[in-house]
Design an enzyme around this catalytic site. Sequence first.
Site, short mmCIF file in Angstrom:
data_model
loop_
_atom_site.label_atom_id
_atom_site.label_comp_id
_atom_site.label_asym_id
_atom_site.label_seq_id
_atom_site.Cartn_x
_atom_site.Cartn_y
_atom_site.Cartn_z
CG ASN A 258 -1.89 1.18 1.20
OD1 ASN A 258 -1.52 2.32 1.44
ND2 ASN A 258 -3.16 0.88 0.93
CB THR A 281 -5.59 1.90 -3.60
OG1 THR A 281 -5.98 3.20 -3.18
CG2 THR A 281 -6.64 1.31 -4.51
CD GLU A 282 -5.55 4.00 1.79
OE1 GLU A 282 -5.17 4.97 2.45
OE2 GLU A 282 -4.78 3.30 1.08
CG ASN A 283 -9.74 4.05 -3.34
OD1 ASN A 283 -8.55 3.78 -3.24
ND2 ASN A 283 -10.26 4.45 -4.49
#
Length: 447
Positions: A258, A281-283
């Site tokens: 990440n 990616t955290e989304n």
Amino acid sequence: MRTVPQITVQQAAEKVKDGDIVLQGGFGMTGNPVHLMNALADTPTMNLTYVGNNVGEPGLGIGRLVRNGQLKKIIGSYLTSNPEAVQAVQAGRVEVELLPQGSLVEALRAGGAGIGGFFTPTSAGTELAKGRETRYIDGVEQVFIPRIRGNVAFIRAWKGDTAGNLQYRMTEQNFNRVMATAADLVIAEVEHIVPIGEILPEAIHTPGTYVDYLVQATLTLEDLGSSANVSSSKIVSQKRLNMAKRALKELKKGDVVNLGVGIPTLVSDLISEEDGIILHTENGMLGVGPTPLDGGGALDYPVNASKAPVTALKGTSYFDSAESFAMIRGKHVDVAIMGGLQVDEAANLANWSVPGLPLLGVGGAMDLALGANKLIITMMHTEKNGDPKILPVCSLPLTAPKSVDVIITDKAVFEFIEGKLTLTELMPGASLAEVRDVTAAHFVERL
């Protein structure tokens, strides 16, 4: 099978009452029900509590409600991208409750699942834990986060059928899926409304049982704000590029990685498919590729956590923010590379807040700092005024205690070896004497 009523954006906005808790899906302006929020901004409705990952951009969607003074409280993860929201909070016009991004989405998931709340190590030992119940579980300090539910949820989907079943496009699942479960009344703004049966059952992300109303609304470039397009050219200093190249050397084939905003983002443009590194990616994306070269924007491509359009590599998968942070908290992310404001001798990280400055939002940093198996911090060695950023003790609010494994600056590489801050490498153009002079922390040398 039931039919979900289709209404106008104006009719939808009128269903929000003074004092309501309003949930808004989206990440940045991607998957954002901007037309519903714009319609709400045209009503006299006041004293609202807004729950969302961020407050978008000034003059767009929720940004208009901020400007109108319609909000009583904001519960979110990141406000910094909207200076008007930051100013409203600092002036005391709006109350704010900051939550780490993973805690926010999990609180919404709990609200939709009938769970009262949960304990998490994220934010333990930081300012965001003040006033919250804490306890030790398996020897780890954890913070209790109560569930979040709303009166009304405004969400956005790419496609919806007349039974209310929804399908999202690429990284537009983000917060929309959990928010569809966590409100008494759910209104979905949809690009394409189709007859029942036109969305394959296996392609349905949100079953129609959660959805009360549909609104047809077509996105334009203006609705996407800064995510509308991306420049194919950018100027990067050699020092920053050197740090990105050195960070890349810490990664190995097969790693799930990440990347934070700033210098870490540069690493993505250095990675090729042959490297076998999988970017997360955290989304909600696993398999992030380089920046598109054709200038296309969020109508054409998925976006990353920096809210910038990216390409998708072979084997890419998309998911919502709840699953993304389950990956992070569950230790399924091998490496996180983040920017930093300060790191100290105890491996404490500060990178989200500077008292007195318009920085208001932690995003996913606290979750990643604790959840990733290895944390690499990339930052300039000193502030612009020459003050050291590697210190005996952090003076800024902590992001996560005892979490840093490697520090890469424009002057040196440090590792925490057997709990000790250890200088292991000099960066191009830097001398040992210079590093000693600009590092306030005590460190061991192993060059």
